[in-house]
Write a protein that holds these residues in place. Structure first.
Motif, PDB file in Angstrom:
ATOM      1  N   ILE A  11      -1.136  14.036  -2.255  1.00  0.00           N
ATOM      2  CA  ILE A  11      -0.085  14.606  -3.325  1.00  0.00           C
ATOM      3  C   ILE A  11      -0.153  13.241  -4.396  1.00  0.00           C
ATOM      4  CG2 ILE A  11       1.417  15.747  -3.576  1.00  0.00           C
ATOM      5  CD1 ILE A  11      -0.409  16.496  -2.383  1.00  0.00           C
ATOM      6  N   ASP A  12       0.015  12.033  -4.159  1.00  0.00           N
ATOM      7  CA  ASP A  12       0.517  10.593  -4.902  1.00  0.00           C
ATOM      8  C   ASP A  12       0.042   9.380  -3.885  1.00  0.00           C
ATOM      9  OD1 ASP A  12       2.023   8.472  -6.338  1.00  0.00           O
ATOM     10  OD2 ASP A  12       3.336   9.890  -6.690  1.00  0.00           O
ATOM     11  N   GLU A  13      -1.095   9.073  -5.131  1.00  0.00           N
ATOM     12  CA  GLU A  13      -1.121   7.607  -4.329  1.00  0.00           C
ATOM     13  C   GLU A  13      -0.986   6.584  -5.363  1.00  0.00           C
ATOM     14  OE1 GLU A  13      -5.181   7.517  -3.936  1.00  0.00           O
ATOM     15  OE2 GLU A  13      -6.046   8.403  -5.584  1.00  0.00           O
ATOM     16  N   SER A  14      -0.178   6.278  -6.054  1.00  0.00           N
ATOM     17  CA  SER A  14       0.134   5.554  -7.687  1.00  0.00           C
ATOM     18  C   SER A  14       0.862   3.983  -7.088  1.00  0.00           C
ATOM     19  CB  SER A  14       1.096   6.176  -8.090  1.00  0.00           C
ATOM     20  OG  SER A  14       2.737   6.460  -7.746  1.00  0.00           O
ATOM     21  N   GLY A  15       1.496   4.027  -5.766  1.00  0.00           N
ATOM     22  CA  GLY A  15       1.142   2.772  -5.551  1.00  0.00           C
ATOM     23  C   GLY A  15       0.361   2.278  -4.267  1.00  0.00           C
ATOM     24  N   MET A  16      -0.669   2.718  -4.458  1.00  0.00           N
ATOM     25  CA  MET A  16      -1.879   2.349  -3.298  1.00  0.00           C
ATOM     26  C   MET A  16      -2.860   1.513  -3.981  1.00  0.00           C
ATOM     27  SD  MET A  16      -2.299   3.543  -0.217  1.00  0.00           S
ATOM     28  CE  MET A  16      -3.417   4.244   0.437  1.00  0.00           C
ATOM     29  N   PRO A  17      -2.537   0.022  -3.491  1.00  0.00           N
ATOM     30  CA  PRO A  17      -3.888  -1.070  -4.065  1.00  0.00           C
ATOM     31  C   PRO A  17      -4.794  -0.068  -4.465  1.00  0.00           C
ATOM     32  CG  PRO A  17      -2.252  -2.235  -2.719  1.00  0.00           C
ATOM     33  CD  PRO A  17      -2.102  -0.173  -2.048  1.00  0.00           C
ATOM     34  N   LYS A  18      -5.787  -0.161  -5.429  1.00  0.00           N
ATOM     35  CA  LYS A  18      -7.396   0.411  -6.230  1.00  0.00           C
ATOM     36  C   LYS A  18      -8.127   0.148  -4.896  1.00  0.00           C
ATOM     37  CE  LYS A  18      -5.213   1.387  -9.858  1.00  0.00           C
ATOM     38  NZ  LYS A  18      -5.013   3.235  -9.166  1.00  0.00           N
ATOM     39  N   GLU A  19      -8.198  -1.102  -4.599  1.00  0.00           N
ATOM     40  CA  GLU A  19      -9.182  -1.572  -3.845  1.00  0.00           C
ATOM     41  C   GLU A  19      -8.352  -2.402  -2.651  1.00  0.00           C
ATOM     42  OE1 GLU A  19     -11.748  -3.958  -6.624  1.00  0.00           O
ATOM     43  OE2 GLU A  19     -11.029  -4.712  -5.714  1.00  0.00           O
ATOM     44  N   ARG A  20      -9.233  -1.612  -1.318  1.00  0.00           N
ATOM     45  CA  ARG A  20      -9.466  -2.195   0.475  1.00  0.00           C
ATOM     46  C   ARG A  20      -8.882  -0.834   1.019  1.00  0.00           C
ATOM     47  NH1 ARG A  20      -6.948  -6.433   2.387  1.00  0.00           N
ATOM     48  NH2 ARG A  20      -5.607  -6.760  -0.362  1.00  0.00           N
TER      49      ARG A  20
END
Lengths: 108, 116
Positions: free
Chosen positions: B55-64
């Protein structure tokens, strides 16, 4: 970024009421005020939440000002086990954004 | 009614290895949230999932970093090629509904990742 402002730390004497303030001057009309606490690196624990009216449960009371720009969490009879970081959060659905919170120390 | 269950509680990995953290929400809960807490810092939102959907992955680092919540089984937070900066406590929370009133989030006790 968190949309609330809380004092960094507070002390309270055991057995007395602990009053933790929170400013949320930019709160939107549909956003709720939530309070959580985290005791020494444990998982955060829900305390209470409200929209407009004051709320009370077995843990605490939540007083929200009429303009909703600030609120106060009241622990009526603080114990040593209430020593924790207390987080005030405003949100409408979905994720909760935690700020730095208030570190409450309850002293004997 | 069991609470939110996270495992492992402690995980040690060497740089470059993969870390998999699992979260079983409370019974009847279909919304899962992952947070990260670095040493001496606050909780940072990473991702919010509903069954089979992010639903919301705005806080996930872009890689790994990746997360999933399959139709069956626990939610998984996966960290590939871990680095020392990934050392943190990772908390999972679940809720019954994720609508206008999020309500009460129930948190697990966290998984503490140490990268050597």
């Amino acid at each position: 970024d968190a949309k609330t402002t809380q004092p960094t730390s507070m002390d309270c004497a055991e057995g007395r009421a602990a009053n933790l303030p929170c400013n949320h001057s930019t709160i939107s009309g549909n956003e709720y005020v939530y309070w959580y606490r985290q005791i020494h690196s444990q998982g955060p624990q829900y305390i209470i939440h409200g929209l407009k009216n004051n709320e009370t449960n077995e843990m605490a009371s939540l007083i929200i000002t009429e303009d909703r720009k600030s609120s106060t969490l009241i622990l009526p009879h603080a114990t040593l086990r209430d020593t924790a970081v207390y987080y005030c959060i405003v949100a409408f659905g979905g994720k909760l954004i935690f700020g730095q919170g208030t570190e409450l120390s309850v002293k004997p | 009614n069991a609470g939110v269950m996270q495992n492992p509680r402690h995980l040690v990995r060497r740089r470059g290895q993969e870390a998999r953290l699992r979260c079983s929400p409370m019974k009847g809960h279909s919304h899962v949230y992952w947070y990260r807490q670095l040493p001496e810092e606050g909780l940072k939102f990473m991702v919010y999932l509903q069954k089979e959907n992010i639903i919301d992955e705005s806080g996930m680092p872009k890689e790994r970093f990746s997360a999933e919540f399959p139709k069956e089984g626990p939610s998984i937070l996966r960290i590939q090629q871990v680095v020392r900066g990934d050392s943190a406590a990772y908390f999972c929370a679940s809720s019954h509904s994720g609508g206008s009133n999020t309500g009460e989030l129930f948190f697990g006790e966290g998984s503490r990742l140490t990268v050597l």
